[in-house]
Write an enzyme that holds these catalytic residues in place. Structure first.
Site, PDB file in Angstrom:
ATOM      1  N   GLY A   1      -5.188  -3.691  -8.236  1.00  0.00           N
ATOM      2  CA  GLY A   1      -6.033  -4.851  -8.727  1.00  0.00           C
ATOM      3  C   GLY A   1      -6.061  -4.944 -10.207  1.00  0.00           C
ATOM      4  O   GLY A   1      -6.793  -5.814 -10.865  1.00  0.00           O
TER       5      GLY A   1
ATOM      6  N   GLY B   1       0.429  -9.228  -3.292  1.00  0.00           N
ATOM      7  CA  GLY B   1       0.924  -7.582  -3.617  1.00  0.00           C
ATOM      8  C   GLY B   1       0.074  -6.998  -4.709  1.00  0.00           C
ATOM      9  O   GLY B   1       0.754  -6.719  -5.607  1.00  0.00           O
TER      10      GLY B   1
ATOM     11  N   THR C   1      -3.163  -8.060  -0.307  1.00  0.00           N
ATOM     12  CA  THR C   1      -2.403  -6.469  -0.335  1.00  0.00           C
ATOM     13  C   THR C   1      -2.434  -6.251   1.397  1.00  0.00           C
ATOM     14  O   THR C   1      -3.456  -6.798   1.781  1.00  0.00           O
ATOM     15  CB  THR C   1      -2.952  -5.513  -1.236  1.00  0.00           C
ATOM     16  OG1 THR C   1      -2.309  -4.323  -0.662  1.00  0.00           O
ATOM     17  CG2 THR C   1      -4.491  -5.141  -0.568  1.00  0.00           C
TER      18      THR C   1
ATOM     19  N   GLN D   1      -5.289   0.538  -1.357  1.00  0.00           N
ATOM     20  CA  GLN D   1      -5.505  -0.366  -2.390  1.00  0.00           C
ATOM     21  C   GLN D   1      -6.434  -1.227  -2.313  1.00  0.00           C
ATOM     22  O   GLN D   1      -7.145  -1.654  -3.277  1.00  0.00           O
ATOM     23  CB  GLN D   1      -4.089  -0.882  -2.803  1.00  0.00           C
ATOM     24  CG  GLN D   1      -2.827   0.118  -3.012  1.00  0.00           C
ATOM     25  CD  GLN D   1      -1.545  -0.656  -3.281  1.00  0.00           C
ATOM     26  OE1 GLN D   1      -1.297  -1.693  -2.648  1.00  0.00           O
ATOM     27  NE2 GLN D   1      -0.685  -0.237  -4.201  1.00  0.00           N
TER      28      GLN D   1
ATOM     29  N   SER E   1      -2.239  -2.894   1.936  1.00  0.00           N
ATOM     30  CA  SER E   1      -2.529  -1.446   1.995  1.00  0.00           C
ATOM     31  C   SER E   1      -3.958  -1.326   1.818  1.00  0.00           C
ATOM     32  O   SER E   1      -4.769  -1.784   1.300  1.00  0.00           O
ATOM     33  CB  SER E   1      -2.040  -0.869   0.504  1.00  0.00           C
ATOM     34  OG  SER E   1      -2.867   0.362   0.276  1.00  0.00           O
TER      35      SER E   1
ATOM     36  N   CYS F   1      15.197   7.563  -9.310  1.00  0.00           N
ATOM     37  CA  CYS F   1      15.089   6.001  -9.659  1.00  0.00           C
ATOM     38  C   CYS F   1      15.370   5.993 -11.278  1.00  0.00           C
ATOM     39  O   CYS F   1      16.034   5.040 -11.505  1.00  0.00           O
ATOM     40  CB  CYS F   1      13.605   5.786  -9.377  1.00  0.00           C
ATOM     41  SG  CYS F   1      13.551   5.538  -7.601  1.00  0.00           S
TER      42      CYS F   1
END
Length: 413
Positions: A183, A179, A201, A206, A203, A363
């Site tokens: 980078g 994950g 990853t 990403q 994504s 959050c």
């Protein structure tokens, strides 16, 4: 059926909330002390829904403009609500075990195709969005605040240094970053230590950014970023690190995850898993977060992680609990997001902006008042893979700080 106003009356005991309804009447809740928040209701249906599912009704109501905040802001509103709810629920019963298992059975199934869709939902948004509120290295996980005065850039650099120290890196080692995000951690490790990093990853956005950053920094030969599922890897690694990814694994896949970590780790290897966690035992994901922000996501309790770790044959060599660090991180993110709100609005729309305000503020409140923390769990195959005391962590962090200074001087010259 209980009404939304009755619900708020039972919830808000400290602080002050004033609700202006659609008929021009004001309803005051709390003890009159700070903080003071006033909201204007535009759609009475939102109040009715709040009595049934408060978090979903409030989140959707804010996103859709069904109410506005007249005094205060969404951060103050959610801090007030979560603080009061946490105090009242401290002695309340948890979800029944059967209900928790049933809900998680449906929402925690993350096979490869669903995992990729869930990741794309959140992480394949515009790169520009994340650039606007994250630090320069795009660390989208809990920072490490050694002092209350640390700025976000400093705290995120300290987080990477803290993880590097726990990994006990040696020249020539091969490191897996499960994950890898954009980078940043992989480039940091490969740039400051003589190690080879493989980052994976799901994504596409990403992955594209991480590869471009590796090329631009001249580290492409030492930092290999791949668009692949960690479950498809077969090579072995001296070190494994995973930051902010375990929350997306899903309860049903914990055994699979830790067995894979065991299989990928060399006999004398070390792994560090950095994940959001909960201190109050097993639970369920907030329905609004699950629907709009992190589909398939789940915040684990240690009691849910440890059995899977034990079954995989891994040895727990260290556990650290970072308590309010993520609350401070989210505070910085929220403030930066609001500073650049007009730019976010140009990328998306008002509903999106409100959704992300609610997400970041909610959050933060959860980490301040509701038992959300971060676990850093260090794992190995052998008990003697790491030193017997934790002094090496501080010593190694000092070494890495010196490396960073030398690197910065080299770049400047």
């Amino acid at each position: 059926m209980i009404s939304g106003l009755t619900f708020l009356g039972g919830l808000i005991r400290t602080g002050t909330l004033v609700v202006n309804d659609e008929n021009g009447r004001s309803h005051r809740f709390g003890d009159g002390t700070a903080p003071h928040v006033r909201i204007q209701i535009h759609d009475p249906a939102m109040l009715r829904r709040m009595a049934v599912n408060p978090s979903m009704a409030l989140g959707e109501g804010y996103m859709n403009g069904q109410f506005d905040i007249i005094d205060g802001d969404v951060r103050t509103l959610l801090d007030l609500g979560v603080k009061n709810y946490a105090r009242q629920s401290a002695h309340a019963h948890h979800w029944p075990v059967w209900a928790t298992r049933l809900i998680n059975f449906f929402y925690q199934h993350n096979p490869r195709n669903r995992a990729r869709r869930n990741v794309a939902h959140h992480y394949d948004l515009s790169e520009e969005l994340y650039r606007l509120f994250l630090d320069a290295d795009r660390q989208y996980s809990c920072a490490y605040f050694q002092t209350p005065d640390d700025d976000l850039e400093t705290a995120q650099r300290q987080k990477k240094r803290h993880l590097a120290a726990k990994l006990l890196l040696q020249p020539g080692q091969k490191v897996l970053d499960i994950g890898c995000g954009w980078g940043g951690l992989g480039l940091y490790l490969s740039g400051h230590a003589d190690v080879e990093v493989v980052g994976v990853t799901l994504s596409e956005e990403q992955h594209k950014v991480a590869r471009a950053r590796a090329e631009a920094s001249g580290l492409a030969q030492r930092a290999d970023f791949r668009l692949t599922d960690y479950r498809d890897l077969s090579e072995r690694f001296d070190r494994i690190v995973s930051v902010g990814m375990f929350e997306h694994v899903g309860l049903k896949h914990y055994d699979e995850y830790f067995r894979k970590v065991y299989d990928l780790l060399t006999d004398d290897g070390v792994a560090v898993v950095h994940t959001i966690g909960r201190t109050d035992g097993p639970g369920v994901t907030n329905s609004w977060i699950r629907k709009y922000i992190f589909p398939g996501g789940y915040v684990p309790a240690l009691s849910e992680m440890m059995p899977a770790i034990e079954r995989a044959g891994l040895v727990v060599t260290d556990v650290e609990i970072l308590r309010l660090h993520y609350a401070e991180t989210l505070k910085h993110w929220y403030e930066r997001f609001m500073e650049h709100r007009k730019e976010v609005l140009a990328l998306y729309d008002e509903r999106f902006c409100r959704m992300w305000e609610f997400y970041l503020a909610g959050c933060e409140a959860s980490f301040r008042h509701w038992g959300q923390v971060v676990f850093q769990v260090q794992l190995a195959r052998r008990q003697d893979a790491v030193p017997l005391t934790r002094d090496y962590i501080t010593d190694t962090e000092r070494e890495w700080a010196a490396r960073e200074r030398r690197h910065e001087l080299h770049v400047a010259c």
